[in-house]
Design a protein around this motif. Structure first.
Motif, mmCIF file in Angstrom:
data_model
loop_
_atom_site.group_PDB
_atom_site.id
_atom_site.type_symbol
_atom_site.label_atom_id
_atom_site.label_comp_id
_atom_site.label_asym_id
_atom_site.label_seq_id
_atom_site.Cartn_x
_atom_site.Cartn_y
_atom_site.Cartn_z
ATOM 1 N N LEU A 84 13.361 7.484 13.928
ATOM 2 C CA LEU A 84 13.036 6.354 13.056
ATOM 3 C C LEU A 84 13.297 6.765 11.608
ATOM 4 C CD1 LEU A 84 11.879 3.496 12.764
ATOM 5 C CD2 LEU A 84 9.631 4.527 12.545
ATOM 6 N N ARG A 85 14.466 6.405 11.112
ATOM 7 C CA ARG A 85 14.836 6.744 9.739
ATOM 8 C C ARG A 85 14.161 5.791 8.762
ATOM 9 N NH1 ARG A 85 17.201 11.735 9.998
ATOM 10 N NH2 ARG A 85 18.776 11.768 11.600
ATOM 11 N N LYS A 86 13.727 6.337 7.620
ATOM 12 C CA LYS A 86 13.081 5.531 6.578
ATOM 13 C C LYS A 86 13.948 5.579 5.328
ATOM 14 C CE LYS A 86 9.052 4.942 8.668
ATOM 15 N NZ LYS A 86 8.337 3.768 8.946
ATOM 16 N N TYR A 87 14.450 4.419 4.948
ATOM 17 C CA TYR A 87 15.266 4.305 3.742
ATOM 18 C C TYR A 87 14.540 3.435 2.733
ATOM 19 C CZ TYR A 87 19.032 6.104 6.657
ATOM 20 O OH TYR A 87 19.799 6.876 7.485
ATOM 21 N N VAL A 88 14.713 3.746 1.446
ATOM 22 C CA VAL A 88 14.123 2.936 0.388
ATOM 23 C C VAL A 88 15.189 2.625 -0.658
ATOM 24 C CG1 VAL A 88 11.778 3.807 0.663
ATOM 25 C CG2 VAL A 88 13.328 4.960 -0.888
ATOM 26 N N GLN A 89 15.010 1.495 -1.307
ATOM 27 C CA GLN A 89 15.884 1.139 -2.411
ATOM 28 C C GLN A 89 15.298 1.706 -3.705
ATOM 29 O OE1 GLN A 89 16.258 -3.096 -2.235
ATOM 30 N NE2 GLN A 89 17.658 -3.027 -0.490
ATOM 31 N N SER A 90 16.088 1.680 -4.744
ATOM 32 C CA SER A 90 15.659 2.297 -6.000
ATOM 33 C C SER A 90 14.426 1.624 -6.600
ATOM 34 C CB SER A 90 16.800 2.274 -7.011
ATOM 35 O OG SER A 90 17.185 0.943 -7.273
ATOM 36 N N ASP A 91 14.230 0.342 -6.334
ATOM 37 C CA ASP A 91 13.073 -0.345 -6.893
ATOM 38 C C ASP A 91 11.825 -0.221 -6.011
ATOM 39 O OD1 ASP A 91 14.093 -1.870 -4.871
ATOM 40 O OD2 ASP A 91 13.919 -3.782 -5.919
ATOM 41 N N ALA A 92 11.937 0.428 -4.857
ATOM 42 C CA ALA A 92 10.798 0.568 -3.940
ATOM 43 C C ALA A 92 10.506 2.037 -3.622
ATOM 44 C CB ALA A 92 11.070 -0.198 -2.656
ATOM 45 N N LEU A 93 10.774 2.933 -4.573
ATOM 46 C CA LEU A 93 10.531 4.360 -4.337
ATOM 47 C C LEU A 93 9.030 4.608 -4.170
ATOM 48 C CD1 LEU A 93 13.016 5.851 -6.931
ATOM 49 C CD2 LEU A 93 13.199 5.980 -4.456
ATOM 50 N N PRO A 94 8.651 5.461 -3.210
ATOM 51 C CA PRO A 94 7.220 5.676 -2.941
ATOM 52 C C PRO A 94 6.546 6.515 -4.023
ATOM 53 C CG PRO A 94 8.543 7.120 -1.580
ATOM 54 C CD PRO A 94 9.503 6.220 -2.303
ATOM 55 N N ARG A 95 5.269 6.240 -4.263
ATOM 56 C CA ARG A 95 4.434 7.065 -5.145
ATOM 57 C C ARG A 95 3.547 7.913 -4.243
ATOM 58 N NH1 ARG A 95 2.884 5.336 -10.704
ATOM 59 N NH2 ARG A 95 0.952 6.332 -10.112
ATOM 60 N N VAL A 96 3.622 9.209 -4.397
ATOM 61 C CA VAL A 96 2.862 10.125 -3.557
ATOM 62 C C VAL A 96 1.640 10.599 -4.334
ATOM 63 C CG1 VAL A 96 2.946 12.262 -2.247
ATOM 64 C CG2 VAL A 96 4.985 10.844 -2.443
ATOM 65 N N LEU A 97 0.475 10.374 -3.780
ATOM 66 C CA LEU A 97 -0.802 10.780 -4.370
ATOM 67 C C LEU A 97 -0.912 10.259 -5.802
ATOM 68 C CD1 LEU A 97 -3.107 12.402 -3.072
ATOM 69 C CD2 LEU A 97 -2.366 14.356 -4.394
ATOM 70 N N ASN A 98 -0.565 8.985 -5.969
ATOM 71 C CA ASN A 98 -0.618 8.285 -7.249
ATOM 72 C C ASN A 98 0.176 9.012 -8.343
ATOM 73 O OD1 ASN A 98 -1.294 6.059 -8.707
ATOM 74 N ND2 ASN A 98 -3.301 6.824 -9.322
ATOM 75 N N GLY A 99 1.315 9.599 -7.963
ATOM 76 C CA GLY A 99 2.196 10.256 -8.925
ATOM 77 C C GLY A 99 1.997 11.748 -9.048
ATOM 78 N N LEU A 100 0.983 12.335 -8.399
ATOM 79 C CA LEU A 100 0.748 13.776 -8.486
ATOM 80 C C LEU A 100 1.627 14.564 -7.518
ATOM 81 C CD1 LEU A 100 -3.124 13.828 -8.831
ATOM 82 C CD2 LEU A 100 -1.415 14.072 -10.626
#
Length: 131
Positions: A84-100
């Motif tokens: 199950l590959r997970k792709y994101v677009q540039s406007d939907a990049l994930p934030r990990v631990l609220n940016g930390l």
């Protein structure tokens, strides 16, 4: 082996759990790039690529806090899997631990962190989360 990146992360996780200073991992180009990103973001102390003629090895010196003896890496999580590959677009990049934390992505610009991908305005496959 069906998922070499998951094996890479598991070897790091196991070495941290056992408080090892150095871990050896079979090398590949993607693993080398992930190691460079971890070094740039300060999660590991140092690394060295050793070529033994066949596949090569990556020797990673893990980083620990001097007083508390806790690792700089608290959590490693594989996101995109072979099934199950997970792709994101540039406007939907994930934030990990609220940016930390960081998300490591495989993009058209190479293997980079989520903050660099935002700067380049590119998306891609989310390989893992690190914090």
């Amino acid at each position: 082996m069906t998922d070499p990146i998951a094996d890479y992360l598991t070897r790091l996780r196991n070495a941290i759990a056992a408080n090892h200073r150095i871990v050896e991992i079979p090398a590949s180009n993607v693993k080398k790039e992930i190691t460079k990103v971890l070094m740039d973001k300060g999660f590991i102390r140092n690394y060295k690529f050793e070529d033994d003629g066949v596949q090569g090895k990556i020797r990673i010196a893990l980083k620990y806090n001097a007083e508390s003896k806790e690792s700089a890496i608290v959590h490693l999580e594989r996101v995109s899997k072979p099934g199950l590959r997970k792709y994101v677009q540039s406007d939907a990049l994930p934030r990990v631990l609220n940016g930390l934390g960081i998300a490591i992505l495989s993009t058209s610009k190479g293997v980079i962190s989520d903050k660099e991908a935002k700067g380049y305005n590119v998306g891609g496959e989310v390989l893992c989360y690190v914090y």
